[in-house]
Design a protein around this motif. Structure first.
Motif, PDB file in Angstrom:
ATOM      1  N   ILE A 226       0.825  -1.202   0.000  1.00 17.86           N
ATOM      2  CA  ILE A 226       0.000   0.000   0.000  1.00 17.86           C
ATOM      3  C   ILE A 226       0.857   1.250   0.000  1.00 17.86           C
TER       4      ILE A 226
ATOM      5  N   ASN B 189      -9.002   8.952  -3.049  1.00 18.20           N
ATOM      6  CA  ASN B 189      -9.429   7.870  -2.147  1.00 18.20           C
ATOM      7  C   ASN B 189      -8.589   6.621  -2.391  1.00 18.20           C
ATOM      8  N   GLY B 190      -8.237   5.980  -1.325  1.00 18.44           N
ATOM      9  CA  GLY B 190      -7.507   4.714  -1.446  1.00 18.44           C
ATOM     10  C   GLY B 190      -6.040   4.871  -1.776  1.00 18.44           C
TER      11      GLY B 190
ATOM     12  N   GLY C 135      -3.637   5.764   0.238  1.00 14.17           N
ATOM     13  CA  GLY C 135      -2.770   5.290   1.320  1.00 14.17           C
ATOM     14  C   GLY C 135      -2.576   6.295   2.439  1.00 14.17           C
ATOM     15  N   LYS C 136      -3.384   7.350   2.467  1.00 13.11           N
ATOM     16  CA  LYS C 136      -3.222   8.393   3.482  1.00 13.11           C
ATOM     17  C   LYS C 136      -3.458   7.850   4.893  1.00 13.11           C
ATOM     18  N   SER C 137      -4.586   7.132   5.062  1.00 19.51           N
ATOM     19  CA  SER C 137      -4.880   6.588   6.393  1.00 19.51           C
ATOM     20  C   SER C 137      -3.893   5.491   6.762  1.00 19.51           C
ATOM     21  N   THR C 138      -3.438   4.789   5.750  1.00 20.99           N
ATOM     22  CA  THR C 138      -2.448   3.741   6.022  1.00 20.99           C
ATOM     23  C   THR C 138      -1.176   4.371   6.588  1.00 20.99           C
TER      24      THR C 138
ATOM     25  N   TYR D 234      -0.542  -3.635   9.694  1.00 19.30           N
ATOM     26  CA  TYR D 234       0.283  -3.254   8.541  1.00 19.30           C
ATOM     27  C   TYR D 234       1.702  -3.733   8.766  1.00 19.30           C
TER      28      TYR D 234
ATOM     29  N   GLN E 250      -9.617   8.758  11.419  1.00 15.76           N
ATOM     30  CA  GLN E 250     -10.648   9.063  10.417  1.00 15.76           C
ATOM     31  C   GLN E 250     -11.981   8.476  10.881  1.00 15.76           C
TER      32      GLN E 250
ATOM     33  N   HIS F 167      -9.389  16.219   2.290  1.00 12.15           N
ATOM     34  CA  HIS F 167      -9.768  16.264   0.881  1.00 12.15           C
ATOM     35  C   HIS F 167     -10.118  17.680   0.440  1.00 12.15           C
TER      36      HIS F 167
HETATM   37  N1  LIG Z   1      -7.265  -3.527   6.649  1.00  5.85           N
HETATM   38  C1  LIG Z   1      -7.152  -3.508   5.310  1.00  5.85           C
HETATM   39  N2  LIG Z   1      -7.313  -4.651   4.609  1.00  5.85           N
HETATM   40  C2  LIG Z   1      -7.203  -4.645   3.260  1.00  5.85           C
HETATM   41  N3  LIG Z   1      -6.941  -3.557   2.544  1.00  5.85           N
HETATM   42  C3  LIG Z   1      -6.764  -2.402   3.194  1.00  5.85           C
HETATM   43  C4  LIG Z   1      -6.852  -2.309   4.603  1.00  5.85           C
HETATM   44  N4  LIG Z   1      -6.635  -1.046   4.975  1.00  5.85           N
HETATM   45  C5  LIG Z   1      -6.434  -0.373   3.828  1.00  5.85           C
HETATM   46  N5  LIG Z   1      -6.494  -1.177   2.762  1.00  5.85           N
HETATM   47  C6  LIG Z   1      -6.376  -0.765   1.368  1.00  5.85           C
HETATM   48  O1  LIG Z   1      -5.280   0.091   1.236  1.00  5.85           O
HETATM   49  C7  LIG Z   1      -5.544   1.139   0.321  1.00  5.85           C
HETATM   50  C8  LIG Z   1      -5.286   2.466   0.976  1.00  5.85           C
HETATM   51  O2  LIG Z   1      -6.275   2.680   1.992  1.00  5.85           O
HETATM   52  P1  LIG Z   1      -6.287   3.974   2.912  1.00  5.85           P
HETATM   53  O3  LIG Z   1      -7.354   3.805   3.900  1.00  5.85           O
HETATM   54  O4  LIG Z   1      -4.922   4.208   3.427  1.00  5.85           O
HETATM   55  O5  LIG Z   1      -6.671   5.097   1.858  1.00  5.85           O
HETATM   56  P2  LIG Z   1      -6.946   6.640   2.076  1.00  5.85           P
HETATM   57  O6  LIG Z   1      -5.960   7.337   1.223  1.00  5.85           O
HETATM   58  O7  LIG Z   1      -6.970   6.971   3.487  1.00  5.85           O
HETATM   59  O8  LIG Z   1      -8.382   6.780   1.425  1.00  5.85           O
HETATM   60  P3  LIG Z   1      -9.633   7.731   1.844  1.00  5.85           P
HETATM   61  O9  LIG Z   1      -9.321   9.064   1.212  1.00  5.85           O
HETATM   62  O10 LIG Z   1     -10.783   7.093   1.180  1.00  5.85           O
HETATM   63  O11 LIG Z   1      -9.720   7.767   3.316  1.00  5.85           O
HETATM   64  C9  LIG Z   1      -6.968   0.941  -0.140  1.00  5.85           C
HETATM   65  O12 LIG Z   1      -6.940   0.290  -1.385  1.00  5.85           O
HETATM   66  C10 LIG Z   1      -7.567   0.063   0.905  1.00  5.85           C
HETATM   67  O13 LIG Z   1      -8.572  -0.773   0.388  1.00  5.85           O
END
Ligand SMILES: Nc1ncnc2c1ncn2[C@@H]1O[C@H](COP(=O)(O)OP(=O)(O)OP(=O)(O)O)[C@@H](O)[C@H]1O
Ligand SMILES: [Mg+2]
Lengths: 448, 251
Positions: B16, B36-37, B39-42, B53, B85, B203
């Motif tokens: 990710i 979206n998606g 990787g910010k929250s990751t 992770y 979040q 966002h």
């Molecule tokens: N626990 C998990 N299991 C499987 N995939 C995950 C998990 N957590 C995150 N992902 C995947 O990792 C990618 C990044 O997710 P993340 O939540 O970091 O995105 P984001 O940038 O915060 O998005 P948003 O703007 O929607 O909050 C996404 O494709 C998500 O599906």
């Protein structure tokens, strides 16, 4: 004897050497012996005993203590701050006046004491109620209790009386080096418009293997109100069979709260018969099972009349290799309309090896009833745990906070503030895995 | 204060974060934006120490320490705070007990004595005022039955209680009405000092009107693909991510 290290029916009976019954009349005694002769120990095929590993008990051969009242003053008895109770103490199944304190009863018509004494003092009441439930035929152990129990508590409230203080019944075991079989036989009779609260607590004075076989019959006449708190904190080597039968008449209320904290095997059999209309019964309990504990709650609530309500809430945590059972059956008899029954059992597994058998069941033969039952078993919510840890809280404290909250739901239902505070204090320490020696149980602590 | 070098992380075998580089100094505010998606929250979760992770490469240095060696609770005590979040509901655990436990641990870490009950309540009252948190929330279980906005306010309240050096706010603005947004932003600004820093994941430019960033980064496919000043956010608001995505996909 061929089978020296194993408990058999024969050597169990031989312990008593055909002696007479101390409490039961000859008829009850005879019937109890007959039951024993005609039945076996419950085993894995016996209904409701599938998950209670009775071999844990029968692999020991028990003896009985000599027929003497405990004359020693027990130092630092189990004490709950501010409880302010009438105290009645049994050691090894015999009343110990020196350790008891029953002077302070406000009404001289009320009786609180040993069943042996109560039977003499109130022969008609005794005769009217004692052994009139079918508790003797529950299993070999309850039959053995009817046949040979020597003593126990007797509480009698005549019409329109109230016990202002809690009656605290303490059961101690002390068998230094003997594997003792202890039998307690209790009788509670609350006549019309009475009110009482009982706390029973179980403790060990020495690290022994003991088998505590307790049978209690409670009769609640019209509009009576009884609360019963049960605190099970005997030593780790204790087996406890707790057979409780409540018989409720019209408009009566019963509430129990069972805290199971230690013991090698603890089995609570609780039967409530709602005989009259507008009865209410609330059965609550919690358990903190760990190590190799086996904690079982078997409940049967029989709604035998219209407009009754029963609620059950049992919650617990199961760690290590412990095994917990919750089997509860609510029966609503034909034509018992407008009954309301709720059963809820919630468990948190703290190890991969811990086991739970949870089975709330309903058996309903009336149509106008409202029943709900639920059972959940899961692990601690990992997301919540992480959330708490990101605020600087250690994993151990975070778990404590969550488990404390989980168990609190049951404890808050207790009305007696002193006992409630004691339990909160105790489980907080226990969940933090702090030593609480001398607090929860005399000398032997359920957690150390 | 924080130095992330070529950070890679995966979950269930899926990569990710694919190589993040980011340096944050005391006094700075960094905004992270991105589709979206991306990787910010990751990234936020990895900073907080979430063990689902798997960090497969790279380093994170925080105040001279290797952050990846520390447990989530140690990171918190060292001064990292993550405003979630999606704040988690914790049935039965009261906010007061929860914050008491947290503040006690932070103080212990600093070699301070636990606060008395009176001091603690006073302290809590002050911090509540800062984020205009309603009094009725404190007697309740953590986040249980809170509205979306209440949950976010509660995050900022906790941040105020713990006085972190690096706060990571993951979409703290989403779900807030315009007044609440101002209150929350105000709270964050009041906690700002020359010794603290924040990462603001959002966002919307709207929040950045109130919390003015020194840097804006765009995260895409687990990498920071573009960085700039606060004007970058305005540009994104206007144009969206299409161009940046194309550019990044070319490479
Ligand atoms: N626990 C998990 N299991 C499987 N995939 C995950 C998990 N957590 C995150 N992902 C995947 O990792 C990618 C990044 O997710 P993340 O939540 O970091 O995105 P984001 O940038 O915060 O998005 P948003 O703007 O929607 O909050 C996404 O494709 C998500 O599906
Ligand atoms: Mg996100």
């Amino acid at each position: 004897m061929s089978n020296h290290n194993k408990l058999t029916k024969e050597n169990l009976l031989a312990l008593y050497n055909d002696s007479k019954s101390y409490i039961s009349d000859s008829e009850s005694h005879k019937k109890a012996i007959e039951f024993i002769n005609n039945n076996d120990f419950p085993n894995s095929k016996t209904e409701d005993w599938k998950n209670t590993d009775i071999k844990k008990i029968t692999k020991h051969n028990f003896t009985i203590y000599n027929n003497q009242s405990y004359k020693d003053k027990i130092n630092d008895t189990f004490y709950i701050y501010d409880l302010n109770a009438i105290q009645i103490v049994f050691v090894n199944g015999r009343f110990s006046p020196i350790n008891s304190n029953i002077e302070e009863i406000n009404n001289s018509n009320i009786f609180v004491g040993s069943i042996k004494e109560g039977k003499e003092k109130h022969p008609n009441i005794f005769k009217k109620y004692y052994n009139t439930t079918d508790i003797t035929n529950a299993n070999i152990f309850s039959a053995l209790n009817t046949a040979y129990a020597e003593d126990g508590a007797f509480i009698y409230l005549p019409k329109n009386t109230e016990l202002e203080k809690t009656v605290h019944i303490l059961y101690y075991s002390d068998g230094a080096d003997t594997k003792g079989l202890i039998q307690n036989r209790n009788l509670v009779v609350a006549e019309e418009n009475t009110k009482l609260e009982i706390l029973t607590s179980y403790h060990a004075l020495s690290y022994d293997t003991v088998l505590n076989n307790t049978v209690t019959e409670i009769f609640l006449e019209e509009n009576s109100n009884a609360k019963m708190n049960i605190f099970q904190g005997e030593g780790e080597g204790a087996f406890q069979l707790n057979n409780l039968h409540i018989s409720q008449q019209k408009g009566s209320t019963f509430e129990s709260n069972t805290a199971t904290l230690c013991g090698e095997l603890v089995r609570n059999d609780l039967v409530v018969n709602l005989n009259g209309e507008y009865c209410q019964t609330n059965l609550n309990g919690f358990y903190l099972a760990e190590k190799e504990h086996i904690f079982d709650n078997f409940i049967k609530v029989n709604h035998l009349s219209a407009n009754c309500q029963s609620n059950q809430l049992y919650k617990g945590t199961i760690d290590n290799n412990a095994i917990v059972s919750f089997f509860s059956k609510v029966y609503v008899a034909p034509d018992s309309q407008k009954n309301d029954a709720n059963q809820s059992n919630k468990n948190i597994l703290l190890s991969d090896y811990a086991k739970v058998y949870s089975m709330p069941q309903l058996e309903i033969y009336a149509d106008d009833v409202s029943c709900a039952h639920g059972s959940t078993t899961g692990q601690l919510d990992k997301e919540a745990l992480f959330y708490l840890r990101t605020r600087g809280i250690s994993e151990r404290i975070a778990k404590t906070l969550m488990l404390y909250a989980f168990i609190s739901d049951v404890i808050v239902k207790i009305e007696n503030k002193a006992y409630k505070d004691f339990l909160f204090f105790l489980i907080n320490r226990r969940l933090k895995q702090e030593k609480i020696e001398g607090l929860c149980s005399h000398k032997i602590c359920p957690s150390c | 204060m924080l130095k992330i070098t070529n950070l890679k992380a995966e979950i269930e075998g899926k990569e990710i974060l694919t190589g993040i580089n980011l340096e944050i100094k005391a006094g700075e505010v960094h905004a992270i934006m991105g589709p979206n998606g991306s990787g910010k929250s990751t990234l936020a979760s990895v900073l907080a120490g979430r063990d689902i992770y798997n960090v497969t490469g790279g380093e994170i240095e925080f105040k001279g320490k290797n952050l990846l060696d520390l447990s989530p609770e140690e990171r918190s005590r060292e001064g990292i705070f993550l405003a979630f979040q999606y704040p988690v509901e914790i049935p039965g655990v009261s906010i007061t007990n929860f914050m008491r436990a947290a503040v006690d641990e932070h103080r212990k870490h600093k070699g301070l004595k636990p606060m008395s009950a009176g001091e603690f309540l006073k302290f809590m009252k002050e911090k509540k005022a800062l984020v205009e948190l309603e009094a009725k929330l404190e007697g309740r279980a953590v986040n249980q039955g809170f509205s979306g906005g209440e949950k976010k306010k509660n995050e900022v309240f906790q941040m105020a209680m713990l006085e972190p050096t690096l706060s990571v706010l993951d979409e703290t603005d989403s779900g807030l009405d315009i007044d609440a947004l101002k209150i929350v932003a105000n709270g964050v600004n009041k906690l700002k000092s020359k010794d603290t820093a924040s990462i603001v994941i959002t966002h919307y430019q709207r929040l950045l009107d109130f919390i003015v960033p020194d840097f804006v980064h765009v995260l895409y496919n687990g990498k920071i693909v573009k960085s700039g000043g606060k004007e970058l956010a305005l540009e994104l608001e206007e144009k969206g991510y299409e161009e940046i995505k194309k550019e990044a996909d070319k490479k």
